[in-house]
Design a protein around this motif. Structure first.
Motif, mmCIF file in Angstrom:
data_model
loop_
_atom_site.group_PDB
_atom_site.id
_atom_site.type_symbol
_atom_site.label_atom_id
_atom_site.label_comp_id
_atom_site.label_asym_id
_atom_site.label_seq_id
_atom_site.Cartn_x
_atom_site.Cartn_y
_atom_site.Cartn_z
ATOM 1 N N GLY A 29 0.762 -1.294 0.062
ATOM 2 C CA GLY A 29 -0.035 -0.359 0.535
ATOM 3 C C GLY A 29 1.065 1.160 -0.019
ATOM 4 N N ALA A 30 0.079 2.512 -0.585
ATOM 5 C CA ALA A 30 0.879 3.517 -0.825
ATOM 6 C C ALA A 30 1.047 4.115 1.086
ATOM 7 N N LEU A 31 -0.023 3.789 1.542
ATOM 8 C CA LEU A 31 -0.113 4.321 2.579
ATOM 9 C C LEU A 31 0.643 4.050 3.940
ATOM 10 N N THR A 32 1.357 3.497 4.545
ATOM 11 C CA THR A 32 2.273 3.290 5.659
ATOM 12 C C THR A 32 2.623 4.052 6.630
ATOM 13 N N ARG A 126 4.868 7.489 12.434
ATOM 14 C CA ARG A 126 5.341 7.831 11.354
ATOM 15 C C ARG A 126 4.041 7.578 10.168
ATOM 16 N N LEU A 127 3.048 8.387 9.947
ATOM 17 C CA LEU A 127 2.338 7.807 9.044
ATOM 18 C C LEU A 127 2.467 8.388 7.732
ATOM 19 N N SER A 128 2.203 8.039 6.469
ATOM 20 C CA SER A 128 2.537 9.057 5.368
ATOM 21 C C SER A 128 1.692 8.235 4.417
ATOM 22 N N ASP A 171 3.381 17.064 1.949
ATOM 23 C CA ASP A 171 2.484 17.489 1.035
ATOM 24 C C ASP A 171 1.370 15.840 1.001
ATOM 25 N N ALA A 172 2.690 14.788 1.375
ATOM 26 C CA ALA A 172 2.272 13.636 0.821
ATOM 27 C C ALA A 172 1.159 13.689 1.121
ATOM 28 N N PRO A 173 0.343 13.945 2.279
ATOM 29 C CA PRO A 173 1.354 13.434 3.242
ATOM 30 C C PRO A 173 1.646 12.728 4.685
ATOM 31 N N THR A 174 2.887 13.848 5.115
ATOM 32 C CA THR A 174 3.398 12.483 6.168
ATOM 33 C C THR A 174 3.060 13.462 7.523
ATOM 34 N N TYR A 175 3.185 12.484 8.326
ATOM 35 C CA TYR A 175 2.535 13.517 9.783
ATOM 36 C C TYR A 175 3.857 12.614 11.060
ATOM 37 N N ASP A 176 4.355 13.028 11.573
ATOM 38 C CA ASP A 176 4.940 12.180 12.883
ATOM 39 C C ASP A 176 3.664 12.717 14.190
ATOM 40 N N TYR A 198 -7.766 1.518 3.241
ATOM 41 C CA TYR A 198 -6.936 2.123 2.901
ATOM 42 C C TYR A 198 -6.151 1.087 2.082
ATOM 43 N N ASN A 199 -6.290 0.273 2.397
ATOM 44 C CA ASN A 199 -5.269 -0.924 1.905
ATOM 45 C C ASN A 199 -3.474 -0.046 2.579
ATOM 46 N N GLY A 200 -3.813 0.681 3.921
ATOM 47 C CA GLY A 200 -2.561 0.616 4.244
ATOM 48 C C GLY A 200 -1.605 -0.794 4.962
#
Length: 205
Positions: A29-32, A126-128, A171-176, A198-200
């Motif tokens: 998945g693109a969400l990690t 970290r969620l991105s 803006d990926a967005p990536t959140y810490d 979201y298939n994370g």
């Protein structure tokens, strides 16, 4: 006796995360979601508008002391998050917090300020990915729309009733996401479940 700064840094969810995670080369998945190596963490209390304090802190942190509410400044291996009118959280590379603390205390000698090592206080998750914002909005009441919360901003809030510090990196967005270590496993599991739609993928570091 070993110096605490020289001991291996182990994340708050490391003992069980591998049972729920997949290796990076198999994450589809693109969400990690990944737990980062715990950074050095320093709590700074001072009057950032006092020119003497600003000069002293700026000399150590290369000018990094955001004075606007809920903003973040970063350079090299140091990130400074505004937590309140007289409070900041300074993140350093793992093991570097001791040197920064010593420099800050020396620079602030005679001034009204407090520098405290809080490295063991919070984990760093970290969620991105494209659906990171939607994942967080399932359990966070902050307005995370780009018009209200953008890269370079941070806030203290609740995520699924757990206290966190949230920092948007890009803006990926990536959140810490920085929860208390005692809540880190709960937050990790909640996020792992929330991102499944979201298939994370939770990635084992």
């Amino acid at each position: 006796m070993a110096n605490a700064a020289d001991l291996p840094r182990v994340g708050a969810v490391a003992r069980f995360a591998s049972a729920f995670a997949v290796p990076p080369d198999r994450a589809g998945g693109a969400l990690t979601l990944v737990e980062m190596i715990p950074p050095g963490q320093i709590n700074l209390r001072c009057d950032g508008h006092d020119p003497r304090v600003a000069r002293a802190v700026g000399g150590v942190l290369q000018g990094l002391l955001p004075v606007n509410a809920n903003t973040v400044q970063s350079a090299a291996d140091v990130t400074v998050l505004w937590l309140g009118p007289d409070e900041w959280l300074i993140l350093t590379a793992p093991g570097q917090e001791g040197a920064v603390i010593a420099q800050l205390r020396e620079a602030l000698t005679g001034l009204h300020a407090a520098v405290t090592d809080v490295t063991g206080n919070r984990a760093l998750l970290r969620l991105s990915g494209p659906s990171a914002r939607e994942t967080l909005q399932k359990g966070c009441t902050l307005d995370l729309h780009p018009r209200g919360f953008r890269p370079g901003q941070c806030a203290q809030s609740l995520l699924a009733r757990a206290g966190i510090i949230l920092h948007q990196r890009d803006d990926a967005p990536t959140y810490d996401i920085l929860p208390r270590r005692s809540f880190a496993e709960y937050v990790w599991l909640w996020l792992s479940d929330a991102m499944a739609e979201y298939n994370g993928r939770a990635i084992s570091g």
